[in-house]
Structure formats: C-alpha cells, structure tokens
Design an enzyme around this catalytic site. Structure first.
Site, PDB file in Angstrom:
ATOM      1  N   HIS A 122       0.806  -1.224   0.000  1.00 48.95           N
ATOM      2  CA  HIS A 122       0.000   0.000   0.000  1.00 48.95           C
ATOM      3  C   HIS A 122       0.838   1.273   0.000  1.00 48.95           C
ATOM      4  CE1 HIS A 122      -3.644  -2.042  -0.224  1.00 48.95           C
ATOM      5  NE2 HIS A 122      -4.394  -1.168   0.415  1.00 48.95           N
TER       6      HIS A 122
ATOM      7  N   ASP B  66      -5.695   4.350  10.419  1.00 51.82           N
ATOM      8  CA  ASP B  66      -7.135   4.379  10.147  1.00 51.82           C
ATOM      9  C   ASP B  66      -7.562   3.116   9.415  1.00 51.82           C
ATOM     10  OD1 ASP B  66      -7.130   6.908  11.152  1.00 51.82           O
ATOM     11  OD2 ASP B  66      -6.982   7.870   9.191  1.00 51.82           O
TER      12      ASP B  66
ATOM     13  N   GLU C  11      -8.755  13.294  15.202  1.00 52.51           N
ATOM     14  CA  GLU C  11      -8.082  13.347  13.904  1.00 52.51           C
ATOM     15  C   GLU C  11      -8.714  14.442  13.053  1.00 52.51           C
ATOM     16  OE1 GLU C  11      -6.218   9.713  12.407  1.00 52.51           O
ATOM     17  OE2 GLU C  11      -7.502   9.932  10.676  1.00 52.51           O
TER      18      GLU C  11
HETATM   19  C1  LIG Z   1      -5.791   3.261   1.789  1.00 50.58           C
HETATM   20  C2  LIG Z   1      -4.599   3.598   2.642  1.00 50.58           C
HETATM   21  C3  LIG Z   1      -4.804   3.996   3.937  1.00 50.58           C
HETATM   22  C4  LIG Z   1      -3.723   4.316   4.746  1.00 50.58           C
HETATM   23  N1  LIG Z   1      -3.959   4.709   6.020  1.00 50.58           N
HETATM   24  C5  LIG Z   1      -2.938   5.042   6.810  1.00 50.58           C
HETATM   25  C6  LIG Z   1      -3.165   5.494   8.143  1.00 50.58           C
HETATM   26  O1  LIG Z   1      -4.277   5.631   8.588  1.00 50.58           O
HETATM   27  N2  LIG Z   1      -2.090   5.797   8.899  1.00 50.58           N
HETATM   28  C7  LIG Z   1      -0.804   5.666   8.427  1.00 50.58           C
HETATM   29  O2  LIG Z   1       0.125   5.935   9.161  1.00 50.58           O
HETATM   30  N3  LIG Z   1      -0.568   5.260   7.172  1.00 50.58           N
HETATM   31  C8  LIG Z   1      -1.600   4.962   6.360  1.00 50.58           C
HETATM   32  N4  LIG Z   1      -1.352   4.573   5.085  1.00 50.58           N
HETATM   33  C9  LIG Z   1       0.039   4.504   4.638  1.00 50.58           C
HETATM   34  C10 LIG Z   1       0.595   3.107   4.999  1.00 50.58           C
HETATM   35  O3  LIG Z   1       0.803   3.001   6.381  1.00 50.58           O
HETATM   36  C11 LIG Z   1       1.959   2.904   4.364  1.00 50.58           C
HETATM   37  O4  LIG Z   1       1.843   3.027   2.987  1.00 50.58           O
HETATM   38  C12 LIG Z   1       2.469   1.520   4.724  1.00 50.58           C
HETATM   39  O5  LIG Z   1       3.817   1.449   4.313  1.00 50.58           O
HETATM   40  C13 LIG Z   1       1.684   0.483   4.018  1.00 50.58           C
HETATM   41  O6  LIG Z   1       1.864  -0.763   4.649  1.00 50.58           O
HETATM   42  P1  LIG Z   1       2.031  -2.047   3.752  1.00 50.58           P
HETATM   43  O7  LIG Z   1       1.895  -3.214   4.657  1.00 50.58           O
HETATM   44  O8  LIG Z   1       1.168  -2.003   2.561  1.00 50.58           O
HETATM   45  O9  LIG Z   1       3.543  -1.860   3.441  1.00 50.58           O
HETATM   46  P2  LIG Z   1       4.276  -1.867   1.929  1.00 50.58           P
HETATM   47  O10 LIG Z   1       3.723  -0.775   1.121  1.00 50.58           O
HETATM   48  O11 LIG Z   1       4.258  -3.223   1.353  1.00 50.58           O
HETATM   49  O12 LIG Z   1       5.759  -1.513   2.393  1.00 50.58           O
HETATM   50  C14 LIG Z   1       6.049  -0.204   2.857  1.00 50.58           C
HETATM   51  C15 LIG Z   1       7.529  -0.052   3.139  1.00 50.58           C
HETATM   52  O13 LIG Z   1       7.875  -0.848   4.250  1.00 50.58           O
HETATM   53  C16 LIG Z   1       8.830  -1.831   3.884  1.00 50.58           C
HETATM   54  N5  LIG Z   1       8.434  -3.050   4.576  1.00 50.58           N
HETATM   55  C17 LIG Z   1       7.290  -3.759   4.450  1.00 50.58           C
HETATM   56  N6  LIG Z   1       7.271  -4.792   5.306  1.00 50.58           N
HETATM   57  C18 LIG Z   1       8.444  -4.743   5.973  1.00 50.58           C
HETATM   58  C19 LIG Z   1       9.030  -5.544   6.977  1.00 50.58           C
HETATM   59  N7  LIG Z   1       8.404  -6.615   7.483  1.00 50.58           N
HETATM   60  N8  LIG Z   1      10.261  -5.208   7.427  1.00 50.58           N
HETATM   61  C20 LIG Z   1      10.912  -4.128   6.945  1.00 50.58           C
HETATM   62  N9  LIG Z   1      10.410  -3.324   5.991  1.00 50.58           N
HETATM   63  C21 LIG Z   1       9.194  -3.637   5.512  1.00 50.58           C
HETATM   64  C22 LIG Z   1       8.754  -1.945   2.387  1.00 50.58           C
HETATM   65  O14 LIG Z   1       9.959  -2.365   1.833  1.00 50.58           O
HETATM   66  C23 LIG Z   1       8.422  -0.516   2.006  1.00 50.58           C
HETATM   67  O15 LIG Z   1       9.562   0.290   2.009  1.00 50.58           O
HETATM   68  C24 LIG Z   1      -2.403   4.255   4.239  1.00 50.58           C
HETATM   69  C25 LIG Z   1      -2.196   3.852   2.931  1.00 50.58           C
HETATM   70  C26 LIG Z   1      -3.277   3.528   2.126  1.00 50.58           C
HETATM   71  C27 LIG Z   1      -3.022   3.118   0.718  1.00 50.58           C
END
Ligand SMILES: Cc1cc2nc3c(=O)[nH]c(=O)nc-3n(C[C@H](O)[C@H](O)[C@H](O)COP(=O)(O)OP(=O)(O)OC[C@H]3O[C@@H](n4cnc5c(N)ncnc54)[C@H](O)[C@@H]3O)c2cc1C
Ligand SMILES: *[C@@H]1O[C@H](CO)[C@@H](O)[C@H](O)[C@H]1NC(C)=O
Ligand SMILES: *[C@@H]1O[C@H](CO)[C@@H](O)[C@H](O)[C@H]1NC(C)=O
Ligand SMILES: *[C@@H]1O[C@H](CO)[C@@H](O)[C@H](O)[C@H]1NC(C)=O
Ligand SMILES: *[C@@H]1O[C@H](CO)[C@@H](O)[C@H](O)[C@H]1NC(C)=O
Ligand SMILES: *[C@@H]1O[C@H](CO)[C@@H](O)[C@H](O)[C@H]1NC(C)=O
Ligand SMILES: *[C@@H]1O[C@H](CO)[C@@H](O)[C@H](O)[C@H]1NC(C)=O
Length: 352
Positions: A121, A182, A293
């Site tokens: 994400h 969220d 928020e």
């Molecule tokens: C619809 C939506 C809602 C969101 N809401 C919020 C919110 O309310 N609050 C908020 O703070 N953020 C929010 N975000 C942002 C979100 O927290 C970040 O984009 C987060 O990185 C997404 O988590 P993911 O599991 O999809 O990680 P990914 O997008 O898969 O990875 C994100 C980063 O973390 C690294 N990573 C992933 N897993 C690991 C691991 N196990 N160890 C080390 N590095 C790792 C990846 O290499 C990359 O650099 C939102 C994003 C979206 C799209």
C-alpha cells in the site's frame, strides 16, 4: 465551542475505513526519484539465469517464484512498475535469513536488491524491486500470534501480519493495540517501517512508539532481537526506517484494555482557523477524547452528501445544510472510549 455539531452515537469496535486522509501522506513526501534504480538492472558478471539457479539451490521451507512476478510490480500509488527477478514466499524466518545471506555473499557486483513487501500500500514503488527479489511478508505466518495478558499486556506477531488480524486476535482477550492506523489492511512491518499514524497518536505516539521489541533479519542475513535495551541502534533504525535497515520478522506490540463502546463524533468546519484552534485545544486537554483526527475534505464527489445518510435524525444540524460545492472543508473526527457503566453519562462530558 463548535459552530456546527453533528453528533452520532455509535457502539462499535475501533475499526474503521476512512476515505480522506491527509496527515498520513506526509510520511511519503520523500523524493524517491533520487534513489530509484536505473532503467536497466546490471548484474555485472553474474547473469540472471546464474542467480536464479543459485537461488533454487537454497534450502528453504517456502519457495521462489520466477515466472509470474508481475503482481508485485505495482502498489497502491499505481505510478511505478518495477518487475522483480524473483518473489520469495517465506514460510520461516530462516527462509528470509538464508536468502539474504546468499545475496550478501554474492557481493555488491550482483547489484541485486531485496525488498520486503507488506500489503503493497505504499504509493511510490517502495515495496517493489527492479530486477531484484521481493519478499512477500504476508506468507510468513511465524510466530503464531500470541497475546500476553500479564502486565504490561502485549502481542507477538509476524511482521507480515495485517493489523485487522491483530485487532481480532487481541479482542478475544479484551485487549487492543494502543496506537493505530485508520485503515487496517496494512501489515505490521509495513507501518512500523513508516510511522503508523491515526487519532491516538496525540496521546500514545505513532505505532513506532508502541513497540517493545523487534526481531530483525539484518542486511547480512543475521537474525537479531532488538529493543530499547538491546541493539538499540538497530531498533531505532528499523522503526520508521523505510525498510532500509533490516527486515522486521516479529514485533512485540503494546496493548491496552479495549473499550466496550465508542462515542464517535464528526464536526465540520468551513473555517481553517477555527478548525485548528479547536483541534489544538482538544489535544492539549487532559480530559478530552481518546481519538482525535483532522481531515481536509474537497467536496468534489458528493462525499459530504453521502455522509448525511450516516447522521441520525436527532442531529441538531444536517450535513445537507452545509454549502460546500467545490470548496475545501475541514473535519474533526473524535471518539471517546467508554465502558458500559459510563454509557449514561457519555453525553454529558464537556470539554473546557
Ligand atoms: C488506503 C490507505 C490507507 C492508509 N492509512 C494510513 C493510516 O491511517 N495511517 C498511516 O500511518 N498510514 C496509512 N497509510 C500509509 C501506509 O501506512 C503505508 O503506505 C504503509 O507502508 C503500508 O503498509 P504495507 O503493509 O502495505 O507496506 P508496503 O507498502 O508493502 O511496504 C512499505 C515499506 O515498508 C517496507 N516493509 C514492508 N514490510 C516490511 C518488513 N516486514 N520489514 C521491513 N520493511 C518492511 C517496504 O519495503 C516498504 O519500504 C495508508 C495507505 C493507504 C493506501
Ligand atoms: C527529486 O530528485 C531529483 C533527483 O535528485 C531532482 O531532479 C528533482 O528535482 C527532485 N524533485 C523534487 C520535487 O524535489
Ligand atoms: C566480477 O567482476 C568484478 C569487477 O567488476 C571482479 O572484481 C570479480 O573478480 C568478477 N568475478 C568473477 C567471478 O568473475
Ligand atoms: C510458473 O511455474 C510453475 C511451476 O514451475 C507452474 O506451475 C505455473 O503454472 C507457472 N506459471 C506461469 C504463469 O507460467
Ligand atoms: C528473541 O526474543 C524471543 C522472544 O523474547 C526469544 O524467544 C528468543 O530466544 C530471542 N532470540 C535471541 C537470539 O535472543
Ligand atoms: C456512499 O455510501 C455508501 C454506503 O456507505 C457507499 O457504498 C458509497 O460508495 C458512497 N458513495 C460515495 C460517492 O462516496
Ligand atoms: C457537494 O458537491 C455536490 C456537487 O458536486 C453538491 O451537489 C452538494 O450540495 C455539495 N454538498 C455539500 C454538503 O455542500
């Protein structure tokens, strides 16, 4: 104190999906283009088939995929599309450690990058790897989630676990994490690599402030525990480290008793100054809400109109009376955590 109040009583778990999110996007304001990979990966004197066949020889519980990698060549932003050479679906922490050790031993000439991918994400290619290896963290089901109900309560979870699953598991014990995002279909490792921000951060700090311990696979493939007392540099490097300091394979998340009910309030503003003034007053008040928020809303899609259907007929002013066509509006969203005993008094709480 509010120009317009829309009150709605609700008893529900803390889980919600919020459509408009401004605050959280600040963690993505980093200029990625300066360190995105070149257009063509160069493997120097190591050819792609050589690397593939060397990866196949690794002794793993999980496995690699080489032929069908396009589904990790995207993310929520849909801006960057980097095709990796391989996807690792790890079953164990040692699968990750073995793979990274192998890549490390190949030396820098392989120019092979390794990227942990949570729920994908991110917006700007952070969970992709051009010509490298993407580790699908959601495949890692280890350790099995374990809720510790003693003092202080915590849960040990895999770095690939979704927060929504953490919520469901901890609620079985009447507990819940202190600090949230969220949207809950994000992984623990993914948000702990950023910050993890929601309406509890003003009180508890972001999610990265509510972790007791991490297990990390380092860039050399070592499996290391860290906390504020043990390998503290690594601990603080990895938390909010954008995946650059190691892979989070396990996290110990701080818990607290989950509220039985939540009083949920949204307040709309057309004036930015009143909005920020109220928000600042609320977050600095000791006896205030548990969740606060602020949102900026552009009424382009009829979003606000749709909201009015979620307001009850007892609301003092209906959302439809708000004229905002094309205009920017501000919304404060607040929640107060309650237990059943408090429910009679919940409408009487006032904030001075
Ligand atoms: C619809 C939506 C809602 C969101 N809401 C919020 C919110 O309310 N609050 C908020 O703070 N953020 C929010 N975000 C942002 C979100 O927290 C970040 O984009 C987060 O990185 C997404 O988590 P993911 O599991 O999809 O990680 P990914 O997008 O898969 O990875 C994100 C980063 O973390 C690294 N990573 C992933 N897993 C690991 C691991 N196990 N160890 C080390 N590095 C790792 C990846 O290499 C990359 O650099 C939102 C994003 C979206 C799209
Ligand atoms: C991002 O970085 C690149 C390369 O360093 C630079 O050319 C570009 O102007 C930067 N963009 C922004 C918005 O800072
Ligand atoms: C690969 O190339 C590097 C220089 O680019 C060289 O130092 C190294 O010895 C080479 N390795 C092999 C196995 O040929
Ligand atoms: C990829 O390879 C596996 C096994 O080698 C095979 O089962 C699968 O059908 C292949 N997928 C594609 C899309 O070619
Ligand atoms: C890491 O921490 C876990 C849980 O506290 C513990 O079981 C394990 O033995 C530790 N590993 C090392 C290498 O210290
Ligand atoms: C309006 O709300 C309904 C139900 O909550 C939802 O399914 C729909 O997508 C919303 N429409 C818009 C334009 O936001
Ligand atoms: C939001 O915009 C739509 C048109 O885009 C308009 O019909 C509606 O009245 C506006 N809603 C509010 C609450 O102002």
């Amino acid at each position: 104190m509010y120009s317009t109040n829309f009150l709605r009583e609700t008893a529900r778990v803390v889980q919600r999906v919020v459509l408009v999110l401004l605050l959280n996007l600040t963690c993505h304001n980093i200029n990625r283009s300066s360190y995105l990979p070149n257009a063509t990966p160069v493997f120097s004197n190591l050819s792609t088939p050589d690397i593939e066949s060397s990866l196949i020889t690794l002794n793993l519980q999980g496995h690699f995929i080489f032929n069908d990698t396009h589904h990790v060549a995207n993310d929520f932003g849909n801006i960057y599309h980097f095709l990796p050479m391989a996807i690792l679906l790890p079953k164990t922490v040692s699968d990750i450690s073995t793979t990274i050790k192998h890549v490390f031993d190949m030396g820098p000439n392989s120019e092979l990058t390794v990227t942990a991918r949570g729920h994908g994400h991110s917006l700007q290619g952070q969970s992709q790897s051009h010509g490298g290896i993407v580790i699908r963290m959601e495949s890692l089901k280890q350790p099995k989630m374990h809720v510790h109900t003693g003092e202080p309560p915590y849960v040990d979870v895999s770095g690939g676990e979704l927060w929504i699953n953490v919520l469901h598991e901890t609620l079985k014990e009447g507990l819940a994490p202190k600090s949230w995002t969220d949207y809950l279909h994000l992984t623990v490792g993914g948000t702990l690599s950023n910050a993890g921000v929601s309406g509890q951060a003003f009180r508890h700090g972001p999610q990265i402030d509510n972790v007791h311990q991490l297990e990390i696979v380092t860039g050399k493939g070592e499996i290391v525990n860290c906390s504020e007392d043990q390998n503290a540099d690594l601990f603080y490097g990895v938390l909010g480290g954008l995946g650059q300091f190691g892979i989070i394979t396990r996290a110990r998340i701080a818990l607290e008793p989950a509220p039985k009910m939540v009083k949920w309030i949204r307040v709309l503003y057309s004036d930015f100054y009143s909005f920020t003034k109220d928000q600042e007053q609320l977050i600095s008040s000791d006896t205030s809400f548990d969740y606060i928020e602020g949102f900026v809303i552009k009424n382009r899609t009829g979003l606000i109109n749709n909201w009015s259907s979620t307001f009850s007929p007892r609301d003092p002013i209906q959302a439809s009376q708000f004229r905002s066509e094309g205009k920017t509006l501000y919304c404060l969203e607040m929640a107060m955590y309650l237990n059943r005993e408090d429910s009679n008094t919940m409408n009487q709480v006032s904030i001075s």
